[in-house]
Scaffold this motif. Structure first.
Motif, mmCIF file in Angstrom:
data_model
loop_
_atom_site.group_PDB
_atom_site.id
_atom_site.type_symbol
_atom_site.label_atom_id
_atom_site.label_comp_id
_atom_site.label_asym_id
_atom_site.label_seq_id
_atom_site.Cartn_x
_atom_site.Cartn_y
_atom_site.Cartn_z
ATOM 1 N N PRO A 580 30.211 59.522 53.525
ATOM 2 C CA PRO A 580 31.329 60.334 53.037
ATOM 3 C C PRO A 580 31.276 60.638 51.537
ATOM 4 C CG PRO A 580 32.014 58.065 53.180
ATOM 5 C CD PRO A 580 30.591 58.104 53.654
ATOM 6 N N SER A 581 30.464 59.927 50.760
ATOM 7 C CA SER A 581 30.473 60.107 49.308
ATOM 8 C C SER A 581 29.113 60.593 48.841
ATOM 9 C CB SER A 581 30.834 58.790 48.610
ATOM 10 O OG SER A 581 32.105 58.328 49.019
ATOM 11 N N PHE A 582 29.108 61.627 48.006
ATOM 12 C CA PHE A 582 27.857 62.153 47.466
ATOM 13 C C PHE A 582 28.154 62.965 46.212
ATOM 14 C CE2 PHE A 582 29.416 65.335 50.414
ATOM 15 C CZ PHE A 582 29.268 66.534 49.706
ATOM 16 N N THR A 583 27.114 63.187 45.435
ATOM 17 C CA THR A 583 27.184 64.025 44.240
ATOM 18 C C THR A 583 25.992 64.968 44.253
ATOM 19 O OG1 THR A 583 28.286 62.269 42.975
ATOM 20 C CG2 THR A 583 27.263 64.057 41.718
ATOM 21 N N VAL A 584 26.234 66.267 44.123
ATOM 22 C CA VAL A 584 25.168 67.272 44.135
ATOM 23 C C VAL A 584 25.340 68.211 42.947
ATOM 24 C CG1 VAL A 584 24.808 67.208 46.633
ATOM 25 C CG2 VAL A 584 26.505 68.771 45.665
ATOM 26 N N ARG A 585 24.247 68.817 42.553
ATOM 27 C CA ARG A 585 24.242 69.817 41.484
ATOM 28 C C ARG A 585 24.058 71.183 42.116
ATOM 29 N NH1 ARG A 585 25.930 70.113 36.177
ATOM 30 N NH2 ARG A 585 24.833 71.846 35.166
ATOM 31 N N ALA A 625 36.147 71.842 53.663
ATOM 32 C CA ALA A 625 35.458 72.843 52.860
ATOM 33 C C ALA A 625 35.809 72.623 51.390
ATOM 34 C CB ALA A 625 35.859 74.258 53.285
ATOM 35 N N VAL A 626 34.785 72.636 50.537
ATOM 36 C CA VAL A 626 34.958 72.455 49.092
ATOM 37 C C VAL A 626 34.646 73.785 48.409
ATOM 38 C CG1 VAL A 626 34.270 71.145 47.052
ATOM 39 C CG2 VAL A 626 34.259 70.044 49.313
ATOM 40 N N PRO A 627 35.623 74.492 47.851
ATOM 41 C CA PRO A 627 35.350 75.766 47.160
ATOM 42 C C PRO A 627 34.522 75.523 45.895
ATOM 43 C CG PRO A 627 37.630 75.097 46.828
ATOM 44 C CD PRO A 627 37.056 74.144 47.819
ATOM 45 N N LEU A 628 33.588 76.433 45.633
ATOM 46 C CA LEU A 628 32.674 76.292 44.500
ATOM 47 C C LEU A 628 32.880 77.426 43.507
ATOM 48 C CD1 LEU A 628 29.400 75.394 46.447
ATOM 49 C CD2 LEU A 628 31.013 73.824 45.361
ATOM 50 N N PRO A 629 32.655 77.164 42.227
ATOM 51 C CA PRO A 629 32.762 78.226 41.215
ATOM 52 C C PRO A 629 31.502 79.097 41.203
ATOM 53 C CG PRO A 629 32.170 76.164 40.167
ATOM 54 C CD PRO A 629 32.389 75.844 41.617
ATOM 55 N N GLN A 630 31.567 80.156 40.464
ATOM 56 C CA GLN A 630 30.417 81.068 40.390
ATOM 57 C C GLN A 630 29.292 80.480 39.541
ATOM 58 O OE1 GLN A 630 31.465 84.941 38.944
ATOM 59 N NE2 GLN A 630 29.456 85.836 39.329
ATOM 60 N N GLN A 631 29.640 79.733 38.508
ATOM 61 C CA GLN A 631 28.617 79.169 37.639
ATOM 62 C C GLN A 631 28.093 77.851 38.210
ATOM 63 O OE1 GLN A 631 31.751 79.673 36.966
ATOM 64 N NE2 GLN A 631 32.726 77.849 36.093
ATOM 65 N N ALA A 632 27.020 77.356 37.616
ATOM 66 C CA ALA A 632 26.444 76.076 38.028
ATOM 67 C C ALA A 632 27.436 74.948 37.741
ATOM 68 C CB ALA A 632 25.123 75.824 37.297
ATOM 69 N N ALA A 633 27.429 73.931 38.598
ATOM 70 C CA ALA A 633 28.405 72.858 38.457
ATOM 71 C C ALA A 633 27.895 71.607 39.159
ATOM 72 C CB ALA A 633 29.753 73.277 39.042
ATOM 73 N N GLU A 634 28.475 70.482 38.768
ATOM 74 C CA GLU A 634 28.230 69.207 39.443
ATOM 75 C C GLU A 634 29.422 68.911 40.339
ATOM 76 O OE1 GLU A 634 26.327 65.323 37.739
ATOM 77 O OE2 GLU A 634 28.507 65.139 37.553
ATOM 78 N N VAL A 635 29.155 68.714 41.596
ATOM 79 C CA VAL A 635 30.213 68.516 42.587
ATOM 80 C C VAL A 635 30.140 67.084 43.106
ATOM 81 C CG1 VAL A 635 31.220 69.317 44.749
ATOM 82 C CG2 VAL A 635 30.077 70.944 43.231
ATOM 83 N N GLN A 636 31.273 66.418 43.073
ATOM 84 C CA GLN A 636 31.379 65.063 43.606
ATOM 85 C C GLN A 636 32.410 65.052 44.721
ATOM 86 O OE1 GLN A 636 32.577 62.111 40.771
ATOM 87 N NE2 GLN A 636 32.134 60.385 42.136
ATOM 88 N N VAL A 637 32.012 64.534 45.879
ATOM 89 C CA VAL A 637 32.877 64.493 47.062
ATOM 90 C C VAL A 637 32.961 63.042 47.531
ATOM 91 C CG1 VAL A 637 33.237 65.310 49.423
ATOM 92 C CG2 VAL A 637 32.251 66.839 47.714
ATOM 93 N N GLY A 638 34.145 62.628 47.974
ATOM 94 C CA GLY A 638 34.320 61.271 48.479
ATOM 95 C C GLY A 638 35.547 61.136 49.339
ATOM 96 N N TYR A 639 35.695 59.964 49.891
ATOM 97 C CA TYR A 639 36.856 59.634 50.717
ATOM 98 C C TYR A 639 37.536 58.429 50.081
ATOM 99 C CZ TYR A 639 39.731 59.122 54.908
ATOM 100 O OH TYR A 639 40.789 59.063 55.785
ATOM 101 N N THR A 640 38.820 58.562 49.759
ATOM 102 C CA THR A 640 39.504 57.511 49.029
ATOM 103 C C THR A 640 39.603 56.230 49.853
ATOM 104 O OG1 THR A 640 41.538 56.901 47.903
ATOM 105 C CG2 THR A 640 41.754 58.328 49.826
ATOM 106 N N GLU A 641 39.382 55.102 49.196
ATOM 107 C CA GLU A 641 39.450 53.799 49.861
ATOM 108 C C GLU A 641 40.619 52.961 49.361
ATOM 109 O OE1 GLU A 641 35.780 51.744 49.645
ATOM 110 O OE2 GLU A 641 34.628 53.303 50.667
ATOM 111 N N LEU A 642 41.469 53.524 48.512
ATOM 112 C CA LEU A 642 42.560 52.741 47.929
ATOM 113 C C LEU A 642 43.548 52.231 48.966
ATOM 114 C CD1 LEU A 642 43.886 51.630 45.398
ATOM 115 C CD2 LEU A 642 45.082 53.812 45.137
ATOM 116 N N PRO A 643 44.079 53.068 49.895
ATOM 117 C CA PRO A 643 45.022 52.516 50.882
ATOM 118 C C PRO A 643 44.385 51.436 51.746
ATOM 119 C CG PRO A 643 45.142 54.911 50.829
ATOM 120 C CD PRO A 643 43.936 54.527 50.032
ATOM 121 N N ARG A 644 43.149 51.680 52.186
ATOM 122 C CA ARG A 644 42.470 50.693 53.019
ATOM 123 C C ARG A 644 42.236 49.392 52.257
ATOM 124 N NH1 ARG A 644 41.230 48.481 57.866
ATOM 125 N NH2 ARG A 644 39.084 47.754 57.983
#
Length: 675
Positions: A580-585, A625-644
């Motif tokens: 569920p967690s990753f970082t891409v350029r 779905a994660v909307p992306l900007p037109q320019q280059a960017a670093e995107v980080q996606v994850g699933y929160t674990e705080l409640p668990r």
């Protein structure tokens, strides 16, 4: 000193002993005579007779309970050898293969699970119980095998030890415990991989004894007794929530029906509050799932199956209506005979347990609901409640005032009855589908069309494992799987192609279909048959991009916002990332692009672009779905674990408190003054 003064002094000493020493005595009869109030006061307190460890060991070896346990162990070994269940991970029926120790811990602690399209549902606490046992025994699979193969001797030993406080001879306790251990419905359940019934079979006798101790105990050890019983109830609830709930109801009914006033009543009420609250809090966050999905109480834990409605043979302790299971009627007949000719008021407790078990069995065996993961609506398996009935019947026989009968009459009856129960248990256990599982190494995600009425599975890794079918699907995942299953089985080429595109959008790279499926012909340009056989089906490789994360362009992104599923011609770009967690350029591109995840869009997902949180969208009706900007960017996606994590910390704190409070303290040798 004159005689009246001596009489008054002796009376005061007797009153002191009655008030301050009586509460420290156990209610179990002891072989040594009790001190009489009329006996002369010698001024000395007799020391208890201490036996050496060697004498205690020899006494234990010569006891009927040891002989009973040894016979039941041999019985279990012979059954396991006949069924060829030694030497690996057991699986079959309702028992899915158990993962290794590290994976089991990870499955329990993870906030998000890649099962059925992904879900943030809390994992069953049975995983943490198996992980703890596996840490000692050599792995969760060893713990499961020990329970499934040796459930009969474990149940007999627990029943024998749980009746230590009963005023009955050791031989009689051993015979009753052996009859309870050989309960046919428990053996049938073990052969069918129903781990919940096996755990209930082992834990119900000591838990009933613990509840009885909480009801009648009023000394300083009441909190430890309540906490120890609550911990055992929590372990039972991790596998058999319906039986757990039944025992809580039984404890509350006993509190209402059994009189108790003053200090005893207050301590009993406090003990029951601790019993109920701690046994539930030790299972956090699992009780939250039970409140939102009460069908778990009907179907219990384990792989999804279609059960048959209960029959009138529930009265004979037969959950499946078979003649083998109906031999459990011997326990019922023994209880009825004891009630008829050997009445004792203490037998009412056993009768109440049996009636509550039958009532629960009728409800579970007649109410039809869909399983937690979706599928055909059916009633549940009544093995767990029938274990309660058997325990109640055993209690009736144990409390009966047996008349003086000749062993020439009783011995043949007992031998025939125990042999009949043993034969039925052996047949029921050996004939079940439980076998040693041969784990085939596999990776990736696969859509499996299972034979029978159950909907398709979306499997990640080597295959479904213990605990997967106890996770509540997120959103409309169950409905989506059912629809995809129907489309892939149809003869309409358009439906098959759309379903394959939807499967690829979820990250599946293979589809396993029945051997006679026409899918390769209907979608020849989307799948290829590599000739691999997976059980009774064929494994087909998808020719579409099938990674769990994909990059879609502006046009395809707009379609994803409005269409229920991707078109077969859609070709998104695969992204090398794992959920569920990753970082891409992301490089520069057109306006309106998006990352589409092969997971259900449910609360808990978050994404940041260049360190700033962005709102998430929905693709194909239900995917993240994660909307992306037109320019280059670093995107980080994850699933929160705080409640668990918060609930796990609360659970750990409650378990630690319960265990520490359950440790017996040192008994006081005497009381010098009232407190």
């Amino acid at each position: 000193m004159d005689e009246p003064s001596k009489s008054r002094l002796q009376g005061l000493k007797s009153l002191h002993r009655f008030v301050f020493e009586r509460s420290d005595r156990t209610e179990r009869p002891t072989p040594s005579p009790r001190e009489s109030a009329d006996a002369p006061d010698t001024g000395e307190t007799p020391e208890p007779v201490r036996r050496s460890p060697r004498e205690r060991a020899l006494s234990a070896l010569r006891s009927p309970g040891t002989a009973m346990t040894a016979v039941l162990v041999v019985f279990a070994l012979v059954n396991a050898l006949i069924a060829n269940r030694f030497g690996g991970t057991l699986a079959g029926g309702r028992l899915l293969p158990t993962a290794d120790l590290a994976t089991t811990w990870s499955d329990y602690l993870s906030a998000w699970h890649a099962v059925g399209g992904g879900t943030g549902s809390p994992a069953s606490p049975s995983l943490v119980v198996l992980a703890l046992l596996g840490s000692v025994l050599g792995g969760p699979s060893v713990a499961v095998a020990a329970l499934m193969l040796f459930g009969v001797p474990l149940a007999g030993l627990s029943a024998y030890l749980a009746t230590r406080a009963v005023d009955a001879s050791p031989l009689r306790r051993a015979l009753v415990a052996g009859a309870y251990a050989l309960l046919p419905v428990a053996a049938i359940s073990a052969g069918q991989g129903r781990l919940d019934v096996v755990v209930a079979h082992v834990l119900v006798p000591p838990l009933l004894a613990g509840i009885a101790a909480v009801i009648r105990r009023s000394d300083g050890q009441w909190l430890g007794t309540a906490c120890l019983t609550a911990f055992g109830l929590a372990v039972l609830g991790a596998f058999a929530p319906a039986v757990h709930l039944s025992l809580i109801v039984l404890a509350l009914l006993a509190h209402v029906l059994v009189p108790g006033n003053g200090l005893r009543g207050r301590r009993r009420a406090a003990g029951l509050v601790a019993l109920v609250l701690l046994s539930v809090a030790c299972l956090l966050p699992w009780p939250v799932l039970l409140l939102s999905h009460p069908e778990v109480l009907v179907h219990g834990l384990g792989a999804r199956v279609v059960e048959q409605p209960a029959s009138v043979l529930l009265a004979a302790l037969s959950a499946d209506g078979s003649a083998v299971g109906a031999l459990g009627v011997l326990l019922v007949l023994a209880a009825i005979l004891a009630l008829a000719i050997c009445w004792d008021a203490r037998m009412l407790a056993g009768a109440g347990v049996a009636l509550l078990g039958w009532l629960t069995a009728v409800v579970i065996g007649t109410v039809s609901t869909e399983p937690l993961t979706g599928g055909v609506a059916s009633p549940g398996w009544t093995g767990g409640p029938l274990v309660l009935v058997a325990a109640g019947c055993a209690g009736i026989v144990l409390f009966a005032k047996m008349p003086a009968l000749s062993w020439k009459i009783t011995a043949p009856v007992l031998v025939v009855g125990l042999l009949a129960l043993g034969g039925a248990s052996a047949i029921g256990s050996v004939s079940g589908p439980l076998r040693v599982h041969q784990d085939a190494p596999a990776s990736g995600t696969r859509m499996v069309l299972e034979p029978g009425p159950q909907p398709a599975r979306l499997i990640t890794g080597s295959g479904p494992r213990f605990g997967d079918d106890d996770l509540a699907p997120a959103g409309t995942a169950a409905d989506w799987l059912r629809q995809v299953d129907e489309d892939l089985r149809s003869d309409d080429s358009a439906r098959v192609r759309r379903a394959l595109a939807a499967v690829a959008a979820r990250g599946a790279d293979h589809v396993i279909v029945p051997a006679n499926s026409r899918l390769p012909e209907l979608a020849y340009d989307m799948v290829v048959d590599d000739g691999r056989l997976t059980g009774p089906g064929r494994e087909l490789r998808l020719l579409l991009p099938a990674t769990p994360v994909k990059l879609v362009g502006p046009d395809l992104s707009r379609q994803a916002q409005t269409e229920p599923g991707p078109a077969p011609e859609a070709r998104p770009l695969p992204v090398d990332a794992e959920l569920p967690s990753f970082t891409v350029r992301i490089s520069e591109g057109g306006t309106g692009r998006a990352l589409v995840l092969g997971a259900e869009n449910e609360p808990g997902w978050y994404a940041t672009v260049n360190g700033e949180r962005v709102p998430l969208g929905t693709a194909w009706g239900h995917q993240v779905a994660v909307p992306l900007p037109q320019q280059a960017a670093e995107v980080q996606v994850g699933y929160t674990e705080l409640p668990r994590t918060t609930l796990l910390v609360v659970q750990a704190a409650v378990v630690l408190f319960t265990v520490i409070a359950a440790i017996p303290g040192r008994r006081r040798k005497g009381v010098t003054a009232p407190r």
